[in-house]
Design a protein around this motif. Structure first.
Motif, PDB file in Angstrom:
ATOM      1  N   ARG A  97     -10.608  32.667  -2.245  1.00  7.89           N
ATOM      2  CA  ARG A  97     -11.302  33.695  -3.007  1.00  7.89           C
ATOM      3  C   ARG A  97     -11.986  33.080  -4.226  1.00  7.89           C
ATOM      4  NH1 ARG A  97      -8.060  38.511  -6.009  1.00  7.89           N
ATOM      5  NH2 ARG A  97      -7.980  36.905  -7.640  1.00  7.89           N
ATOM      6  N   ARG A 116     -13.822  37.028  -0.992  1.00  5.66           N
ATOM      7  CA  ARG A 116     -13.376  35.887  -0.217  1.00  5.66           C
ATOM      8  C   ARG A 116     -14.607  35.120   0.257  1.00  5.66           C
ATOM      9  NH1 ARG A 116      -8.410  34.967   1.202  1.00  5.66           N
ATOM     10  NH2 ARG A 116      -9.159  33.694   2.935  1.00  5.66           N
ATOM     11  N   ASP A 118     -15.071  33.981   3.116  1.00  6.53           N
ATOM     12  CA  ASP A 118     -15.437  34.457   4.452  1.00  6.53           C
ATOM     13  C   ASP A 118     -15.854  35.928   4.445  1.00  6.53           C
ATOM     14  OD1 ASP A 118     -13.022  35.794   4.147  1.00  6.53           O
ATOM     15  OD2 ASP A 118     -11.973  34.695   5.733  1.00  6.53           O
ATOM     16  N   GLU A 119     -15.897  36.536   3.259  1.00  4.54           N
ATOM     17  CA  GLU A 119     -16.353  37.918   3.069  1.00  4.54           C
ATOM     18  C   GLU A 119     -15.506  38.936   3.818  1.00  4.54           C
ATOM     19  OE1 GLU A 119     -20.567  38.338   3.567  1.00  4.54           O
ATOM     20  OE2 GLU A 119     -21.012  36.510   2.441  1.00  4.54           O
ATOM     21  N   THR A 120     -14.235  38.650   3.996  1.00  8.94           N
ATOM     22  CA  THR A 120     -13.330  39.576   4.658  1.00  8.94           C
ATOM     23  C   THR A 120     -13.276  40.903   3.921  1.00  8.94           C
ATOM     24  OG1 THR A 120     -11.951  37.770   5.483  1.00  8.94           O
ATOM     25  CG2 THR A 120     -10.936  39.953   5.385  1.00  8.94           C
ATOM     26  N   GLY A 123     -10.822  41.810   0.899  1.00 12.78           N
ATOM     27  CA  GLY A 123     -10.344  40.563   0.294  1.00 12.78           C
ATOM     28  C   GLY A 123     -10.767  40.371  -1.141  1.00 12.78           C
ATOM     29  N   ALA A 143     -15.131  44.004  -0.270  1.00 10.87           N
ATOM     30  CA  ALA A 143     -15.489  42.797   0.480  1.00 10.87           C
ATOM     31  C   ALA A 143     -16.271  41.828  -0.410  1.00 10.87           C
ATOM     32  CB  ALA A 143     -16.302  43.153   1.724  1.00 10.87           C
TER      33      ALA A 143
END
Length: 283
Positions: A97, A116, A118-120, A123, A143
């Motif tokens: 993050r 994050r 990974d753009e979860t 997150g 996100a």
């Protein structure tokens, strides 16, 4: 009304330019290149530029009331004094993050977002940091925390979680927002809302990542103006310059196989409207 055209303020090859912020105390535009760990400043009166490198990815940099900067970093919120000496205000490392966009409210508090890599979904977050470092998580199910701004009377807050394709609006109750609801919803294929600023008339200017444009919405949420841009990924905007009438726009080239030659540069639209004075972080 004359045609509004974006010009080049600073030609730069930033990977992920972000966080345009006008510092009225110094007459400079502050912006960051997140992935290059750089904080840029630009004085339009003299043309003078500075570049400072941070130790971590830097999502935003804002002026402090006593001089120096507050920065939203990978592991938390930090402070630089006027001599460039760094200290942590709140360090909260979470693997995967980083800090992203941020804004300073009229009371001097910093509203700092995270995401994050990974753009979860879920997150990231948006938190309010008081000048003494006391923090409250405002939104926890985020996100990609992006644009944040307030109406001229301070009664409304606008907020973007980019993958939702929405600009939301909240009613302010004391220090916290309530009743979050959609203000503008963007159709698929039109890009993702990113950074925003609110002008003196209470209209909301929004940049559109992968949309190659910047839009102005009335306080009722109606589309009032569209400014087409030469770059695909504008990221943030802020009014600055004499009378706060020039609109500065940060841009990115990351992830593009064939970026436009101006991708990564700082753009400006002269005499675009009238902005509101920005507050400095009180800590």
């Amino acid at each position: 009304m004359r045609a509004q055209v974006a010009e080049v303020a600073v030609r730069e090859w930033a990977s992920l330019g972000e966080g345009a912020t006008w510092d009225p105390a110094t007459g400079r535009l502050i912006w960051v290149d997140i992935l290059a760990c750089r904080v840029h400043t630009y004085d339009p009166a003299s043309g003078r530029r500075t570049v400072m490198t941070t130790e971590q990815h830097v999502g935003a940099a804002k002026p402090r009331a006593g001089g120096g900067l507050v920065v939203n970093l990978q592991e938390g919120v930090g402070l630089y004094d006027t001599d460039g000496v760094f200290s942590w205000l709140a360090r909260r490392p979470v693997p995967g993050r980083r800090g992203n966009d941020a804004a300073v409210a009229a009371d001097g508090a910093l509203w700092a977002g995270t995401m994050r890599y990974d753009e979860t979904a879920g997150g990231g977050s948006l938190s309010r940091f008081a000048p003494d470092g006391a923090a409250i998580e405002v939104f926890g199910d985020v996100a990609v925390s992006n644009g944040t701004g307030w109406s001229p009377d301070g009664l409304l807050m606008y907020y973007v979680d980019s993958p939702t394709r929405r600009v939301d609006v909240c009613r302010m109750s004391g220090e916290l927002p309530l009743d979050r609801r959609p203000f503008v919803t963007v159709e698929p294929g039109a890009g993702f809302p990113d950074g925003l600023t609110v002008d003196a008339e209470g209209c909301v200017w929004v940049t559109f990542w992968d949309g190659a444009r910047l839009c102005r919405y009335t306080p009722r949420g109606d589309l009032d103006r569209t400014l087409e841009l030469p770059v695909r990924r504008p990221t943030a905007c802020a009014f600055g310059g004499p009378g706060l009438r020039d609109l500065y726009i940060t841009t990115a080239r990351t992830g593009l196989s064939r970026p436009h030659p101006l991708s990564g540069s700082l753009l400006v639209v002269p005499d675009a409207g009238e902005g509101m004075p920005s507050a400095a972080f009180g800590g």
